[in-house]
Design an enzyme around this catalytic site. Structure first.
Site, PDB file in Angstrom:
ATOM      1  N   ASN A   7       0.930  -1.315  -0.120  1.00  0.00           N
ATOM      2  CA  ASN A   7       0.236   0.059   0.102  1.00  0.00           C
ATOM      3  C   ASN A   7       0.782   1.170   0.012  1.00  0.00           C
ATOM      4  OD1 ASN A   7      -1.714   1.906   0.430  1.00  0.00           O
ATOM      5  ND2 ASN A   7      -3.054   0.931   1.975  1.00  0.00           N
ATOM      6  N   ARG A  82      -2.398  -2.035  -3.521  1.00  0.00           N
ATOM      7  CA  ARG A  82      -3.498  -1.401  -3.512  1.00  0.00           C
ATOM      8  C   ARG A  82      -3.466  -0.152  -4.557  1.00  0.00           C
ATOM      9  NH1 ARG A  82      -5.256   3.103   0.749  1.00  0.00           N
ATOM     10  NH2 ARG A  82      -7.309   3.352   0.048  1.00  0.00           N
ATOM     11  N   GLY A 201     -13.597   5.679   9.027  1.00  0.00           N
ATOM     12  CA  GLY A 201     -12.105   5.819   9.607  1.00  0.00           C
ATOM     13  C   GLY A 201     -11.968   7.171   9.413  1.00  0.00           C
ATOM     14  N   ARG A 232     -12.499  15.887   5.233  1.00  0.00           N
ATOM     15  CA  ARG A 232     -13.204  16.039   4.194  1.00  0.00           C
ATOM     16  C   ARG A 232     -14.792  16.401   4.375  1.00  0.00           C
ATOM     17  NH1 ARG A 232     -11.571  10.900   1.907  1.00  0.00           N
ATOM     18  NH2 ARG A 232      -9.587  11.066   1.370  1.00  0.00           N
ATOM     19  N   GLY A 324     -15.850   2.996  13.517  1.00  0.00           N
ATOM     20  CA  GLY A 324     -17.122   2.119  13.693  1.00  0.00           C
ATOM     21  C   GLY A 324     -16.545   0.691  14.362  1.00  0.00           C
TER      22      GLY A 324
END
Ligand code: AMP
Length: 603
Positions: A7, A82, A201, A232, A324
């Site tokens: 990643n 990824r 997240g 965001r 979560g």
């Protein structure tokens, strides 16, 4: 399969080697501050960068050899990368080749912060792990099933087509993973379930997964749309952008920065960390923190209601991601008063949830709740590894014929430089007669005579290049002829083997050991091993598919090395017995402990 998952982000690179059969993490590597003052960390060992320059190439070119060294011979069967945006071009994971790289590069403008860096990682890794298949796994791919009505923006059609403007969705590996994990947990076929997956997240998104397919998701063409996130904004009235452009004289870059980096939880409360917000909201009665929490959970509830309406009901609501998985407060605020949907929260269970490797799924609904409420530990790395392994297996199936070329090895000698000089004179060098099928090996012009108690055999060819140990490989018939009982051994294992006299044009030598009857074996690369489902030193059976007689060779040793070329080696007796011609081929019948699987796969 062992899959290396990479990643590659702008300031950090995370890599992990995962065994996809048992989910075991074999090795973890993290490189932080890649562009400046970089360091590489394996578990608890940290390595500062050894060269002056920073940057992804410098870091990975130091990290990859370390990683291979730490794997200590464990083979990597595939590398999964990824990649954030697959655009219209990639609706699922794909084996990377130069064309695929080119297409990913053409999607850079859809994800300018992510795709170029992901691609950089791919290029560096492909340069290093040349022989291993590389797979791109896209965050967008899981949402390729969105129906047109969900992925279309109400903008002029021509403009959308020209600029590929549509809703793509992100966090696909996580939504995919947790929805399948939920189905497994509920012991229900995913094709019978309507799920709402909430990935909360730093970035946040929901998906409506109807009967196994993503049919709605809250992120759009970019990850900016939808829920309130760390920094965001999520959904806003697009009119605000033109208003700000005019009133604040903001450029496109300014607006992009504002919406991606300065908004969301941070914009409302000053921090993007949900833990701080929750602490401040309750302990300090901080109005801004309370508002941030309210706006966050309100937006989430709104989406859950909408997605239940879109699917005509819901069977399970799943919470995952840092927030979560870990925040009872967010789950409580989101799930209260959802009774009308059939979702009734059990507050005690909710506050008691602690997810771990051993308990990655916990439910927190009342027994009489029709809708299951689940907190699930997501595992995007494993999800990438699993998709990579599937594709590696698929690629191997499609692109590789499961036949193994068979070569009959005539008697031959591997020689040390020292022995060569004893037999051929000081400073003597082998000369190449013809190349052999194994890379860099050759049959030399030079031959020797080997002498046993009963007879001698002349013109035994030397194979080059010179080796650290002397080794002479002969057949059973040769042994009887020479009067020597040589053990059946794999190449290289000459300890306590038989000895003999060897005569060359300039001298002779009495070898104490080195004479063996070679154990029939198959040379193969790690990729071949992945195809056949075998590992170095496995014992297999091979059925010969050419020659006038059908014959099965048992007790065939697998030898795996990236240096090898796929080929089975048998000696002249075996070749004669099977009446093998030059183009003989065999098929793998079975391996120890994997018999039926391999047999089914290959025949
Ligand atoms: P992720 O991007 O999945 O690593 O999630 C990061 C987010 O999870 C950050 O906003 C953290 O504040 C949040 N987070 C982690 N642990 C907790 C917790 N115990 N309670 C609330 N938020 C948490």
């Amino acid at each position: 399969m062992n899959i290396l998952v990479i990643n590659c982000g702008s300031s950090s690179v995370k890599a992990e080697v995962i065994n996809t059969l048992n989910k075991k993490r074999l090795l973890k590597m993290t490189a932080e501050r890649v562009m400046d003052n970089a360091s590489i960390r394996f578990s608890d060992e940290e390595y500062p960068l050894s060269c002056k320059e920073n940057g992804h190439r410098a870091v990975l070119e130091q990290a990859f050899p370390l990683l291979v060294k730490k794997l200590n011979g464990t083979i990597i069967h595939g590398v999964g990368h990824r990649v954030v945006h697959g655009g219209d071009a990639f609706e699922q994971a794909v084996v990377i080749n130069d064309d695929v790289e080119q297409i990913i590069s053409s999607l850079n403008r859809l994800a300018p912060l992510h795709n170029p860096i992901n691609l950089k990682g791919i290029r560096i890794a492909r340069d290093f792990f040349k022989e291993i298949p590389h797979i791109a796994v896209f965050d967008t791919a899981f949402h390729n099933t969105l129906p047109k009505r969900a992925k279309t923006y109400a903008l002029p059609d021509e403009l959308c087509k020209k600029h590929k403007i549509r809703r793509y969705g992100f966090h696909g590996t996580s939504h995919d993973y947790v929805s399948q994990a939920a189905a497994d947990h509920l012991q229900t076929d995913i094709r019978a379930l309507r799920l709402i997956t909430c990935h909360l997240g730093n970035g946040c998104s929901l998906a409506a997964v109807e009967y196994g397919r993503s049919i709605e998701t809250s992120m759009g063409m970019t990850p900016l749309e939808g829920l309130v996130m760390g920094t965001r904004s999520g959904d806003i009235d697009a009119g605000i952008l033109t208003y700000l452009a005019e009133q604040e004289n903001m450029s496109a870059d300014n607006i992009d920065h504002l919406l991606n980096k300065e908004s969301g939880l941070k914009g409302i409360s000053g921090t993007n960390d949900m833990r701080d917000i929750i602490a401040k909201a309750s302990n300090e009665n901080d109005d801004a923190a309370r508002l941030a929490l309210q706006v966050f959970t309100h937006r989430l509830r709104k989406y859950i209601g909408a997605y239940a309406a879109v699917m005509g009901g819901v069977d399970a609501i799943i919470f995952t991601g840092g927030i979560g998985e870990n925040s009872p407060v967010v789950r409580h605020r989101t799930c209260q008063r959802l009774d009308f949907l059939g979702a009734i929260i059990n507050e005690d269970k909710n506050s008691a949830i602690t997810l771990s490797e051993d308990a990655p799924i916990q439910s927190f609904n009342m027994n009489h709740s029709r809708v299951q409420l689940l907190a699930i530990k997501t595992d995007e790395q494993y999800s990438i590894a699993r998709q990579t392994a599937d594709l590696v297996a698929e690629k191997n199936k499609v692109n590789t014929t499961p036949v193994i070329p068979i070569a009959v090895s005539a008697r031959h000698m591997h020689i040390t430089q020292e022995t060569l000089e004893q037999l051929f004179g000081a400073g003597y060098q082998l000369t190449e007669r013809n190349p052999l099928s194994q890379p860099n090996q050759f049959a030399a012009n030079e031959t020797v005579t080997i002498v046993g108690p009963k007879n001698k055999i002349e013109r035994v060819r030397i194979l080059g290049p010179v080796r650290p140990k002397n080794q002479i490989e002969i057949s059973r018939t040769d042994e009887f002829y020479l009067g020597i009982d040589a053990p059946v051994r794999e190449s290289g294992k000459t300890e306590n083997s038989a000895g003999c006299k060897v005569i060359g044009p300039k001298g002779e030598i009495n070898l104490k050991e080195g004479l063996i009857c070679a154990w029939r074996h198959i040379h193969m690369t790690p990729q071949d091993a992945a195809i056949f489902g075998v590992a170095d030193r496995d014992i297999v059976e091979v059925e010969v598919t050419e020659g006038s007689r059908s014959l099965t060779f048992g007790n065939v040793l697998i030898r795996v090395s990236p240096k090898y070329k796929l080929e089975m080696h048998i000696d002249t007796d075996e070749g004669n017995a099977a009446e093998l011609g030059r183009s003989a081929q065999g098929v793998l019948l079975k391996t120890d402990g994997k018999a039926s699987l391999t047999k089914k796969k290959l025949r």
